[in-house]
Motif scaffolding. Structure first.
Motif, PDB file in Angstrom:
ATOM      1  N   VAL A 121     -27.944  28.206  -4.154  1.00 18.64           N
ATOM      2  CA  VAL A 121     -29.174  28.834  -3.665  1.00 18.64           C
ATOM      3  C   VAL A 121     -29.103  29.041  -2.154  1.00 18.64           C
ATOM      4  O   VAL A 121     -29.515  30.082  -1.633  1.00 18.64           O
ATOM      5  CB  VAL A 121     -30.401  27.974  -4.043  1.00 18.64           C
ATOM      6  CG1 VAL A 121     -31.647  28.502  -3.378  1.00 18.64           C
ATOM      7  CG2 VAL A 121     -30.573  27.963  -5.548  1.00 18.64           C
ATOM      8  N   ASP A 145     -27.041  32.023  -1.605  1.00 20.13           N
ATOM      9  CA  ASP A 145     -27.794  33.214  -1.998  1.00 20.13           C
ATOM     10  C   ASP A 145     -28.703  33.678  -0.880  1.00 20.13           C
ATOM     11  O   ASP A 145     -28.741  34.864  -0.543  1.00 20.13           O
ATOM     12  CB  ASP A 145     -28.643  32.903  -3.241  1.00 20.13           C
ATOM     13  CG  ASP A 145     -27.812  32.975  -4.511  1.00 20.13           C
ATOM     14  OD1 ASP A 145     -26.652  33.425  -4.408  1.00 20.13           O
ATOM     15  OD2 ASP A 145     -28.308  32.560  -5.572  1.00 20.13           O
ATOM     16  N   PHE A 165     -28.861  37.265   0.949  1.00 19.05           N
ATOM     17  CA  PHE A 165     -30.050  38.131   1.005  1.00 19.05           C
ATOM     18  C   PHE A 165     -30.371  38.493   2.444  1.00 19.05           C
ATOM     19  O   PHE A 165     -30.710  39.634   2.757  1.00 19.05           O
ATOM     20  CB  PHE A 165     -31.267  37.426   0.388  1.00 19.05           C
ATOM     21  CG  PHE A 165     -31.133  37.131  -1.077  1.00 19.05           C
ATOM     22  CD1 PHE A 165     -30.293  37.894  -1.873  1.00 19.05           C
ATOM     23  CD2 PHE A 165     -31.838  36.089  -1.661  1.00 19.05           C
ATOM     24  CE1 PHE A 165     -30.161  37.620  -3.225  1.00 19.05           C
ATOM     25  CE2 PHE A 165     -31.716  35.825  -3.007  1.00 19.05           C
ATOM     26  CZ  PHE A 165     -30.873  36.586  -3.801  1.00 19.05           C
ATOM     27  N   LEU A 170     -37.336  35.570   7.020  1.00 16.73           N
ATOM     28  CA  LEU A 170     -37.766  34.650   5.974  1.00 16.73           C
ATOM     29  C   LEU A 170     -36.565  34.042   5.255  1.00 16.73           C
ATOM     30  O   LEU A 170     -36.483  32.829   5.054  1.00 16.73           O
ATOM     31  CB  LEU A 170     -38.647  35.415   4.982  1.00 16.73           C
ATOM     32  CG  LEU A 170     -39.212  34.609   3.818  1.00 16.73           C
ATOM     33  CD1 LEU A 170     -40.702  34.854   3.700  1.00 16.73           C
ATOM     34  CD2 LEU A 170     -38.527  34.963   2.519  1.00 16.73           C
ATOM     35  N   ASN A 196     -35.301  30.092   5.282  1.00 13.89           N
ATOM     36  CA  ASN A 196     -35.171  29.308   4.064  1.00 13.89           C
ATOM     37  C   ASN A 196     -33.733  28.850   3.827  1.00 13.89           C
ATOM     38  O   ASN A 196     -33.507  27.777   3.263  1.00 13.89           O
ATOM     39  CB  ASN A 196     -35.690  30.105   2.866  1.00 13.89           C
ATOM     40  CG  ASN A 196     -37.205  30.046   2.801  1.00 13.89           C
ATOM     41  OD1 ASN A 196     -37.793  29.003   3.044  1.00 13.89           O
ATOM     42  ND2 ASN A 196     -37.826  31.183   2.518  1.00 13.89           N
ATOM     43  N   GLN A 223     -32.371  39.545  -8.531  1.00 14.97           N
ATOM     44  CA  GLN A 223     -31.518  38.536  -7.860  1.00 14.97           C
ATOM     45  C   GLN A 223     -32.368  37.443  -7.241  1.00 14.97           C
ATOM     46  O   GLN A 223     -32.085  36.255  -7.397  1.00 14.97           O
ATOM     47  CB  GLN A 223     -30.678  39.214  -6.775  1.00 14.97           C
ATOM     48  CG  GLN A 223     -29.420  39.850  -7.310  1.00 14.97           C
ATOM     49  CD  GLN A 223     -28.613  40.519  -6.212  1.00 14.97           C
ATOM     50  OE1 GLN A 223     -29.094  40.679  -5.090  1.00 14.97           O
ATOM     51  NE2 GLN A 223     -27.406  40.917  -6.538  1.00 14.97           N
ATOM     52  N   VAL A 224     -33.418  37.883  -6.536  1.00 15.85           N
ATOM     53  CA  VAL A 224     -34.274  36.890  -5.883  1.00 15.85           C
ATOM     54  C   VAL A 224     -34.957  36.024  -6.928  1.00 15.85           C
ATOM     55  O   VAL A 224     -35.125  34.815  -6.764  1.00 15.85           O
ATOM     56  CB  VAL A 224     -35.308  37.585  -4.967  1.00 15.85           C
ATOM     57  CG1 VAL A 224     -36.216  36.550  -4.316  1.00 15.85           C
ATOM     58  CG2 VAL A 224     -34.602  38.395  -3.906  1.00 15.85           C
ATOM     59  N   GLN A 264     -33.740  35.244  -9.776  1.00 15.05           N
ATOM     60  CA  GLN A 264     -32.754  34.285 -10.273  1.00 15.05           C
ATOM     61  C   GLN A 264     -32.676  33.072  -9.352  1.00 15.05           C
ATOM     62  O   GLN A 264     -32.643  31.923  -9.794  1.00 15.05           O
ATOM     63  CB  GLN A 264     -31.400  34.985 -10.327  1.00 15.05           C
ATOM     64  CG  GLN A 264     -30.508  34.455 -11.417  1.00 15.05           C
ATOM     65  CD  GLN A 264     -29.238  35.264 -11.491  1.00 15.05           C
ATOM     66  OE1 GLN A 264     -28.650  35.598 -10.454  1.00 15.05           O
ATOM     67  NE2 GLN A 264     -28.824  35.573 -12.695  1.00 15.05           N
ATOM     68  N   SER A 265     -32.666  33.340  -8.049  1.00 12.21           N
ATOM     69  CA  SER A 265     -32.647  32.239  -7.084  1.00 12.21           C
ATOM     70  C   SER A 265     -33.872  31.360  -7.248  1.00 12.21           C
ATOM     71  O   SER A 265     -33.799  30.135  -7.161  1.00 12.21           O
ATOM     72  CB  SER A 265     -32.597  32.773  -5.651  1.00 12.21           C
ATOM     73  OG  SER A 265     -31.342  33.329  -5.402  1.00 12.21           O
ATOM     74  N   SER A 316     -33.348  29.085 -10.096  1.00  7.55           N
ATOM     75  CA  SER A 316     -32.455  27.982  -9.708  1.00  7.55           C
ATOM     76  C   SER A 316     -33.223  26.951  -8.893  1.00  7.55           C
ATOM     77  O   SER A 316     -33.079  25.745  -9.086  1.00  7.55           O
ATOM     78  CB  SER A 316     -31.284  28.499  -8.875  1.00  7.55           C
ATOM     79  OG  SER A 316     -30.517  29.390  -9.611  1.00  7.55           O
ATOM     80  N   LEU A 317     -34.051  27.460  -7.964  1.00  9.38           N
ATOM     81  CA  LEU A 317     -34.831  26.553  -7.114  1.00  9.38           C
ATOM     82  C   LEU A 317     -35.743  25.678  -7.944  1.00  9.38           C
ATOM     83  O   LEU A 317     -35.873  24.479  -7.697  1.00  9.38           O
ATOM     84  CB  LEU A 317     -35.684  27.379  -6.155  1.00  9.38           C
ATOM     85  CG  LEU A 317     -35.131  27.602  -4.763  1.00  9.38           C
ATOM     86  CD1 LEU A 317     -36.034  28.525  -3.996  1.00  9.38           C
ATOM     87  CD2 LEU A 317     -34.986  26.282  -4.038  1.00  9.38           C
ATOM     88  N   ILE A 351     -40.569  32.012  -1.324  1.00 11.54           N
ATOM     89  CA  ILE A 351     -39.837  33.009  -2.102  1.00 11.54           C
ATOM     90  C   ILE A 351     -40.776  33.740  -3.056  1.00 11.54           C
ATOM     91  O   ILE A 351     -40.653  34.949  -3.271  1.00 11.54           O
ATOM     92  CB  ILE A 351     -38.677  32.325  -2.873  1.00 11.54           C
ATOM     93  CG1 ILE A 351     -37.681  31.747  -1.870  1.00 11.54           C
ATOM     94  CG2 ILE A 351     -37.969  33.314  -3.781  1.00 11.54           C
ATOM     95  CD1 ILE A 351     -37.111  32.750  -0.903  1.00 11.54           C
TER      96      ILE A 351
END
Lengths: 286, 68
Positions: free
Chosen positions: A246, A249, A253, A265, A269, B6-7, B9-10, B13-14, B51
Motif C-alpha cells: 500500500v 501504491d 499514485f 494527499l 499518506n 486502483q485506488v 484496491q488500495s 488492502s488498507l 483515501i
C-alpha cells in the motif's frame, strides 16, 4: 518374628524415612552441593544401609544418628539464609583468579590451582586465550566463571536492535490430541478460536500431537503423521507485505496524478504508511 | 484498470491491514506490542478516511467510473 521379615520392615521404613528427609533437604541439584553436603549425603546413606541390614544395631540408635546427620545441614542452611558471616564460613567464599585481565598468582596458589588447571577450566568455557578474559572467579562449589572482555563477548539481539520487541512464553494448547483449556484461557483465547485456526491449516484436533501459541497469537503445530508438511504461520509476514504494498501504491499514485491537491494527499499518506511500517516492522518480522 | 479502481484496491488492502492490526492488538500478550499495534491501527484509520475522501472526489469528477 523371622529375621527376613524384620529386615524387610526396617528397610521399607528407612526408605520412606530417607524419602521424607531428601524432600526436606530441598531441591538443590547434586552438582550444586557443597563438599560438606555431599559428605553428609553419603554418610546418611551409609547409616541407612547399615541399619537396614545389621540387626545388632538397635533402631533407636540408628534413627538418632540419621536424624542428627540429616538435620544438621537443614539447620546450617537455615542459619546461613539469615546470617551473611555464617554463610561465608559454611559455604566458603569465591576466589578471584583473573581481575582486569591479569592473573592473580597469589590466589591461584592459595586454592592450589596450577596454571594448567586454570587453562583447562577456561577452555571448558570456550576461552583459549587468557588475554580475552576480563574477570574470572572460582566459586565455592569449584566452578570457574568467566567474564569476557567487551569486544570478545558474543553478539546479542540487544546489540543489533536497540529495542527488540519482547516475547512472552508460548503456551501449549494441544497435547496428545487433547485441548488444554487452561493455557488457552491464559492467552485470552477459546476453543472456537483454536478450531478456526486448525481449520485454516486443514487439520483435525485428533491428529495434532502438540500445538503451541506464541505471544502474538501464532499457532504452531506438530502432527502425529510426520509425512505431512505443515506451512509456517504467515499472517504476520503477509500483513507486513500488505503494508509495504500500500505504501508503494501511494507513491505510485502521487507520481501518476497531475492534480496538485491529489499529489499532496498521496504523498502525505505515503509518508504516514512509511511511519507505520517502521513502527510495526520489528513486531511483524519472524 | 482505471485510476478509481486502483485506488479502491488500495483502500481494500488498507482495510485488511486495519483488521490484521486490530486482531494482533487484541491477541498480543505483551503490553508494548499491544500499544504499538493499536497506534498503528489508529494511523490506518486516518489514512482510510483520507483515501475515502479522495475516492469520493474521483467519482464526482469522473462519474462514468462510479461504483466500478
Amino acid at each position: 518374628m523371622p529375621v527376613w521379615l524384620e529386615v524387610a520392615i526396617r528397610s521399607i521404613s528407612i526408605i520412606i524415612g530417607l524419602f521424607i528427609i531428601t524432600r526436606i533437604l530441598g531441591k538443590k541439584p547434586l552438582s550444586k552441593l557443597s563438599f560438606f553436603e555431599y559428605i553428609v549425603g553419603i554418610t546418611v546413606g551409609d547409616i541407612a544401609g547399615t541399619m537396614s541390614m545389621d540387626l545388632s544395631i538397635s533402631l533407636e540408635e540408628g534413627i538418632t544418628s540419621i536424624l542428627i546427620w540429616s538435620l544438621f545441614p537443614v539447620l546450617t542452611s537455615r542459619i546461613s539464609l539469615r546470617n551473611k558471616k555464617f554463610r561465608d564460613f559454611v559455604e566458603g567464599n569465591s576466589t578471584l583468579f583473573i581481575k582486569n585481565g591479569k592473573i592473580l598468582e597469589e590466589n591461584l596458589k592459595r586454592e592450589k590451582y596450577t596454571v594448567d588447571e586454570l587453562l583447562e577450566q577456561l577452555r571448558k568455557k570456550d576461552v583459549f586465550r587468557v588475554a580475552d578474559v576480563e574477570f574470572a572467579v572460582l566459586e565455592p562449589n569449584g566452578d570457574l566463571n568467566v567474564l569476557l572482555k567487551r569486544e570478545k563477548q558474543p553478539l546479542t539481539v540487544g546489540d543489533v536492535f536497540p529495542n527488540p520487541p519482547s516475547e512472552k512464553e508460548p503456551q501449549t494448547v494441544i497435547m496428545d490430541g487433547m485441548i488444554l483449556d487452561e493455557p488457552l484461557a491464559t492467552m485470552g483465547l477459546n476453543r472456537g478460536w483454536l478450531k478456526q485456526q486448525l481449520d485454516k491449516q486443514g487439520v483435525a484436533v485428533e491428529n495434532v500431537f502438540l500445538a503451541q501459541v506464541d505471544s502474538y497469537g501464532q499457532l504452531t503445530i506438530d502432527l502425529y503423521d510426520d509425512k505431512i508438511q505443515i506451512p509456517e504461520p504467515q499472517e504476520k509476514k503477509l500483513l507486513l507485505a500488505a503494508i509495504k504494498k500500500v505504501q508503494a501504491d501511494f507513491e505510485l499514485f502521487a507520481l501518476q496524478t497531475e492534480a496538485k491537491e491529489a499529489k499532496a494527499l498521496y504523498e502525505a499518506n505515503a509518508k504516514k504508511m512509511q511511519a507505520l511500517l517502521q513502527k510495526v516492522a520489528p513486531f511483524l518480522k519472524n | 484498470m482505471t485510476v478509481v479502481s486502483q485506488v479502491k484496491q488500495s483502500l481494500a488492502s488498507l482495510k485488511s491491514i486495519h483488521a490484521g492490526l486490530q486482531e494482533l492488538a487484541l491477541i498480543s500478550q505483551d503490553e508494548q506490542a499491544q500499544r504499538t499495534f493499536h497506534e498503528a491501527m489508529m494511523m490506518t484509520e486516518e489514512i482510510i478516511a483520507d483515501i475515502k475522501k479522495r475516492i469520493g472526489k474521483l467519482e464526482w469528477e469522473e462519474p462514468q467510473y462510479h461504483g466500478k
